[in-house]
Scaffold this active site. Structure first.
Site, short mmCIF file in Angstrom:
data_model
loop_
_atom_site.label_atom_id
_atom_site.label_comp_id
_atom_site.label_asym_id
_atom_site.label_seq_id
_atom_site.Cartn_x
_atom_site.Cartn_y
_atom_site.Cartn_z
N GLN A 35 0.76 -1.26 0.01
CA GLN A 35 -0.11 0.02 -0.01
C GLN A 35 0.95 1.41 0.16
O GLN A 35 0.44 2.35 -0.54
CB GLN A 35 -1.07 0.08 1.16
N TYR A 217 19.42 -1.14 21.89
CA TYR A 217 20.53 -1.95 21.49
C TYR A 217 21.08 -1.06 20.29
O TYR A 217 20.09 -0.46 19.72
CB TYR A 217 20.11 -3.27 21.28
N ASP A 295 2.24 -11.03 11.17
CA ASP A 295 1.34 -10.49 12.17
C ASP A 295 -0.17 -10.66 11.44
O ASP A 295 -1.16 -10.36 12.44
CB ASP A 295 1.50 -9.12 12.12
C1 LIG Z 1 7.54 -2.16 19.73
C2 LIG Z 1 8.00 -3.24 19.02
C3 LIG Z 1 9.11 -3.98 18.83
C4 LIG Z 1 9.22 -4.99 18.23
N1 LIG Z 1 10.55 -5.65 18.04
C5 LIG Z 1 10.71 -7.02 17.33
C6 LIG Z 1 11.96 -7.57 17.30
O1 LIG Z 1 13.15 -7.11 17.94
N2 LIG Z 1 12.11 -8.69 16.60
C7 LIG Z 1 10.90 -9.32 16.08
O2 LIG Z 1 11.16 -10.30 15.49
N3 LIG Z 1 9.77 -8.77 15.87
C8 LIG Z 1 9.63 -7.55 16.71
N4 LIG Z 1 8.42 -6.72 16.69
C9 LIG Z 1 7.35 -7.57 15.89
C10 LIG Z 1 7.45 -7.16 14.59
O3 LIG Z 1 7.58 -5.97 14.15
C11 LIG Z 1 6.21 -7.65 13.73
O4 LIG Z 1 5.98 -8.97 14.11
C12 LIG Z 1 6.62 -7.65 12.14
O5 LIG Z 1 6.68 -6.37 11.67
C13 LIG Z 1 5.56 -8.47 11.21
O6 LIG Z 1 5.76 -8.56 9.92
P1 LIG Z 1 4.72 -8.76 8.80
O7 LIG Z 1 5.50 -8.91 7.50
O8 LIG Z 1 3.95 -9.79 9.02
O9 LIG Z 1 3.74 -7.26 8.94
P2 LIG Z 1 4.23 -5.80 8.83
O10 LIG Z 1 5.61 -5.51 9.32
O11 LIG Z 1 3.21 -5.10 9.49
O12 LIG Z 1 4.11 -5.48 7.28
C14 LIG Z 1 2.89 -5.46 6.59
C15 LIG Z 1 2.98 -4.76 5.26
O13 LIG Z 1 1.74 -4.88 4.69
C16 LIG Z 1 1.57 -3.40 4.15
N5 LIG Z 1 -0.03 -3.34 4.07
C17 LIG Z 1 -0.94 -3.50 5.19
N6 LIG Z 1 -2.13 -3.25 4.85
C18 LIG Z 1 -2.22 -3.37 3.32
C19 LIG Z 1 -3.03 -3.27 2.38
N7 LIG Z 1 -4.53 -3.18 2.75
N8 LIG Z 1 -2.79 -3.56 1.07
C20 LIG Z 1 -1.32 -3.61 0.77
N9 LIG Z 1 -0.50 -3.36 1.56
C21 LIG Z 1 -0.85 -3.40 2.98
C22 LIG Z 1 2.03 -2.52 5.07
O14 LIG Z 1 2.26 -1.28 4.56
C23 LIG Z 1 3.25 -3.05 5.53
O15 LIG Z 1 4.32 -2.81 4.70
C24 LIG Z 1 8.07 -5.70 17.34
C25 LIG Z 1 6.91 -5.04 17.60
C26 LIG Z 1 6.84 -3.83 18.11
C27 LIG Z 1 5.40 -3.25 18.24
#
Ligand SMILES: Cc1cc2nc3c(=O)[nH]c(=O)nc-3n(C[C@H](O)[C@H](O)[C@H](O)COP(=O)(O)OP(=O)(O)OC[C@H]3O[C@@H](n4cnc5c(N)ncnc54)[C@H](O)[C@@H]3O)c2cc1C
Length: 399
Positions: A35, A217, A295
């Site tokens: 997106q 870190y 997620d």
């Molecule tokens: C404070 C904090 C610290 C963290 N620290 C760690 C850590 O140290 N180590 C670790 O492993 N995890 C950590 N996490 C967890 C980690 O950030 C998430 O679990 C991870 O980002 C999940 O990856 P993902 O690709 O599933 O989702 P996301 O990273 O959320 O990526 C989803 C993507 O989909 C896109 N998107 C969303 N909706 C749409 C749509 N309708 N159409 C098209 N695109 C869309 C978004 O723009 C985004 O680019 C942390 C989380 C938090 C809140």
């Protein structure tokens, strides 16, 4: 489903790009729809345990990572008000010796770029930016993703890697019902040159205090410090990577804490705030030609540092399932869920338990913390607690 099939991935985050890379390496034609108008992760750090770097190395990214990574020597614990410091456990060469791959601390944007570059090397036009998915539909012959720009794209299967507020999940299973934990997480980055020498440049540091917990870190070859401050507060309930607070508000949440914590807070570029929510586990991640990863199907609290690592593991295992059961997406998705559901549920559970243990108010007392460090947080005990997590090999899972 063979090499002629088209796999659509919604979301170009860490999980979506890992899946895209693993799938293109398996010979699939993949298109990623993100997106955001530019491919740019938020400014924040991410820890990658050896189970995550195992996947990244298997995807051929070891050299690219070495140009951006920081490998900490150890983790340390500090007391919120006096700054008294205890060694917690060794990392660096010890982590590689134990698990074969390193424990790294990365800038999310750097990791994201490494993944996107690798995907584009496989297929230059694989990633489509500024495409926001609004719905997914399907029939027995194909799936279709609809976008806010009015386009509709057909594919053989669809992978929802669109994060915590997943539209693909909503299309399959309806709206979710997140529950606020009563904690918020502050995040931000600061160049080390702005910080006092007493802030560790070689370790990951956890501060324990009353009603709060600070973790920081180094990332980006040790040039920047990543700050995460978790605090019990119930007046903010927005779950977002991009909402900024103010330095004054953050400083108020950690008033009375040691001067090193204050110095980090005062020098952060932008303090972002995120309300921590929990959701009940999903019994299924897939429906017909559509599945989820990361997620989108098992969001986890950040108290184990494994959410992004789980998304990486999912992407790799899902690609292996689609390859092995080519032409039979139902079996591929069913094997994927069998391989991944128990592990990701254990991570979600453990992260929630850790939240309770770091927020024990009595740990803010010096003698209680010293006793707890001596009894529960020694290298051997930590190793026993983390072994199940770090030894898992997503690249060798039986599918
Ligand atoms: C404070 C904090 C610290 C963290 N620290 C760690 C850590 O140290 N180590 C670790 O492993 N995890 C950590 N996490 C967890 C980690 O950030 C998430 O679990 C991870 O980002 C999940 O990856 P993902 O690709 O599933 O989702 P996301 O990273 O959320 O990526 C989803 C993507 O989909 C896109 N998107 C969303 N909706 C749409 C749509 N309708 N159409 C098209 N695109 C869309 C978004 O723009 C985004 O680019 C942390 C989380 C938090 C809140």
């Amino acid at each position: 489903m063979g090499a002629a099939s088209k796999i659509l991935i919604v979301g170009g985050g860490i999980g979506g790009l890992t899946a895209a890379l693993a799938l293109t390496r398996q010979g699939f034609d993949v298109a990623v729809y993100e997106q955001s108008p530019e491919l740019r992760e938020v400014g924040a750090g991410v820890q990658m345990g050896p189970n995550g770097t195992r996947v990244l190395h298997a995807l051929g990214l070891k050299d690219a990572l070495e140009r951006i990574q920081f490998a900490p020597a150890r983790r340390e614990i500090r007391l919120w008000n006096t700054g008294e410091t205890w060694n917690w456990f060794e990392l660096g060469a010890k982590a590689v010796e134990r698990h074969g791959t390193p424990h790294l601390m990365l800038h999310r944007r750097d990791l994201h770029e490494v993944l996107a570059d690798a995907v584009r090397r496989e297929k230059p036009d694989a990633i489509h930016l500024g495409w926001r998915c609004t719905a997914v539909t399907q029939n027995s012959d194909a799936a279709e993703v609809r976008f806010a720009n009015g386009e509709a794209v057909p594919g053989t299967v669809v992978i929802g890697a669109d994060g915590i507020h997943s539209q693909v999940r909503a299309s399959l299973f309806g709206a979710d019902a997140p529950e606020f934990t009563g904690c918020i997480a502050w995040r931000g980055l600061v160049p080390f040159e702005r910080l006092p020498a007493s802030v560790s440049r070689t370790s990951g540091t956890n501060w324990l205090g009353p009603y709060g917990h600070v973790l920081h870190y180094p990332v980006r070859r040790g040039e920047l410090l990543n700050f995460v401050g978790m605090v019990e507060r119930d007046d903010w309930q927005v779950e977002s990577w991009t909402v900024a607070g103010t330095t004054a508000e953050l400083a108020n949440d950690f008033r009375g804490w040691h001067a090193d914590v204050q110095a980090i807070i005062a020098n952060l570029d932008v303090p972002y705030k995120w309300a921590l929510m929990v959701r009940p586990p999903m019994p299924r991640w897939s429906e017909g030609r559509v599945t989820l990863l990361g997620d989108a199907c098992h969001p986890t609290l950040p108290f184990l540092g494994q959410g992004a690592v789980m998304a990486l593991e999912d992407g790799y295992v899902l690609a292996a399932c689609l390859k092995k059961y080519a032409g039979d997406h139902a079996t591929a998705f069913s094997r994927y869920e069998q391989a991944r559901q128990e592990r990701t549920a254990a991570v979600v559970r453990k992260a929630a338990e850790n939240r309770t243990s770091v927020f024990k108010h009595k740990l803010a007392d010096r003698d209680t913390l010293a006793k707890s460090v001596a009894q529960e947080w020694q290298q051997e005990r930590v190793r026993e607690r983390m072994e199940w997590l770090y030894t898992y090999d997503a690249t060798a899972v039986e599918v």
